[in-house]
Design a protein around this motif. Sequence first.
Motif, PDB file in Angstrom:
ATOM      1  N   LYS A  21       0.853  -1.182   0.000  1.00  0.00           N
ATOM      2  CA  LYS A  21       0.000   0.000   0.000  1.00  0.00           C
ATOM      3  C   LYS A  21       0.891   1.235   0.000  1.00  0.00           C
ATOM      4  CE  LYS A  21      -3.901  -2.104   2.332  1.00  0.00           C
ATOM      5  NZ  LYS A  21      -4.791  -2.054   3.506  1.00  0.00           N
ATOM      6  N   LEU A  22       0.462   2.277  -0.715  1.00  0.00           N
ATOM      7  CA  LEU A  22       1.287   3.467  -0.924  1.00  0.00           C
ATOM      8  C   LEU A  22       0.479   4.738  -0.727  1.00  0.00           C
ATOM      9  CD1 LEU A  22       2.579   2.248  -4.382  1.00  0.00           C
ATOM     10  CD2 LEU A  22       3.948   2.229  -2.312  1.00  0.00           C
ATOM     11  N   HIS A  23       1.186   5.830  -0.450  1.00  0.00           N
ATOM     12  CA  HIS A  23       0.608   7.161  -0.625  1.00  0.00           C
ATOM     13  C   HIS A  23       1.632   8.007  -1.375  1.00  0.00           C
ATOM     14  CE1 HIS A  23       2.813   8.205   3.124  1.00  0.00           C
ATOM     15  NE2 HIS A  23       2.842   9.423   2.611  1.00  0.00           N
ATOM     16  N   MET A  24       1.145   9.079  -2.003  1.00  0.00           N
ATOM     17  CA  MET A  24       1.970   9.863  -2.898  1.00  0.00           C
ATOM     18  C   MET A  24       2.385  11.175  -2.249  1.00  0.00           C
ATOM     19  SD  MET A  24       1.001  11.009  -6.795  1.00  0.00           S
ATOM     20  CE  MET A  24      -0.553  11.708  -6.311  1.00  0.00           C
ATOM     21  N   THR A  25       3.641  11.578  -2.476  1.00  0.00           N
ATOM     22  CA  THR A  25       4.118  12.910  -2.124  1.00  0.00           C
ATOM     23  C   THR A  25       4.507  13.605  -3.425  1.00  0.00           C
ATOM     24  OG1 THR A  25       6.432  12.298  -1.852  1.00  0.00           O
ATOM     25  CG2 THR A  25       5.017  12.042   0.087  1.00  0.00           C
ATOM     26  N   ALA A  26       5.123  14.761  -3.327  1.00  0.00           N
ATOM     27  CA  ALA A  26       5.480  15.523  -4.526  1.00  0.00           C
ATOM     28  C   ALA A  26       6.437  14.761  -5.447  1.00  0.00           C
ATOM     29  CB  ALA A  26       6.099  16.854  -4.128  1.00  0.00           C
ATOM     30  N   THR A  27       7.359  13.980  -4.888  1.00  0.00           N
ATOM     31  CA  THR A  27       8.362  13.305  -5.730  1.00  0.00           C
ATOM     32  C   THR A  27       8.432  11.794  -5.525  1.00  0.00           C
ATOM     33  OG1 THR A  27      10.068  13.715  -4.070  1.00  0.00           O
ATOM     34  CG2 THR A  27       9.854  15.334  -5.851  1.00  0.00           C
TER      35      THR A  27
END
Length: 66
Positions: A21-27
Motif C-alpha cells: 500500500k502506498l501514498h503519494m508525495t510531490a516526488t
Amino acid sequence: MPKTKTHTGTVVRADGEKRVKLHMTATTWVASPKEYYYRDSGQRGGGHGRARLLLDTIKPIEKVPE
C-alpha cells in the motif's frame, strides 16, 4: 499519525514480488516511513537493497460504499 494509503503497487525485491500500500508525495511513492520509491523511475531511495516499484502496477484503492 501515519498517512492514509491511497494506492497499491507491486514491489520487486531479491526474494520476489510483493503488493504494498502506498501514498503519494510531490516526488515519491511512500510505502513506510523508511521505504519510498521515486515517482519518475520507481527506484527505491534511502534504504538498502535494490527494490523497485513497478510504476505500471499502481492502482487506486477502491473505497467501499457504506
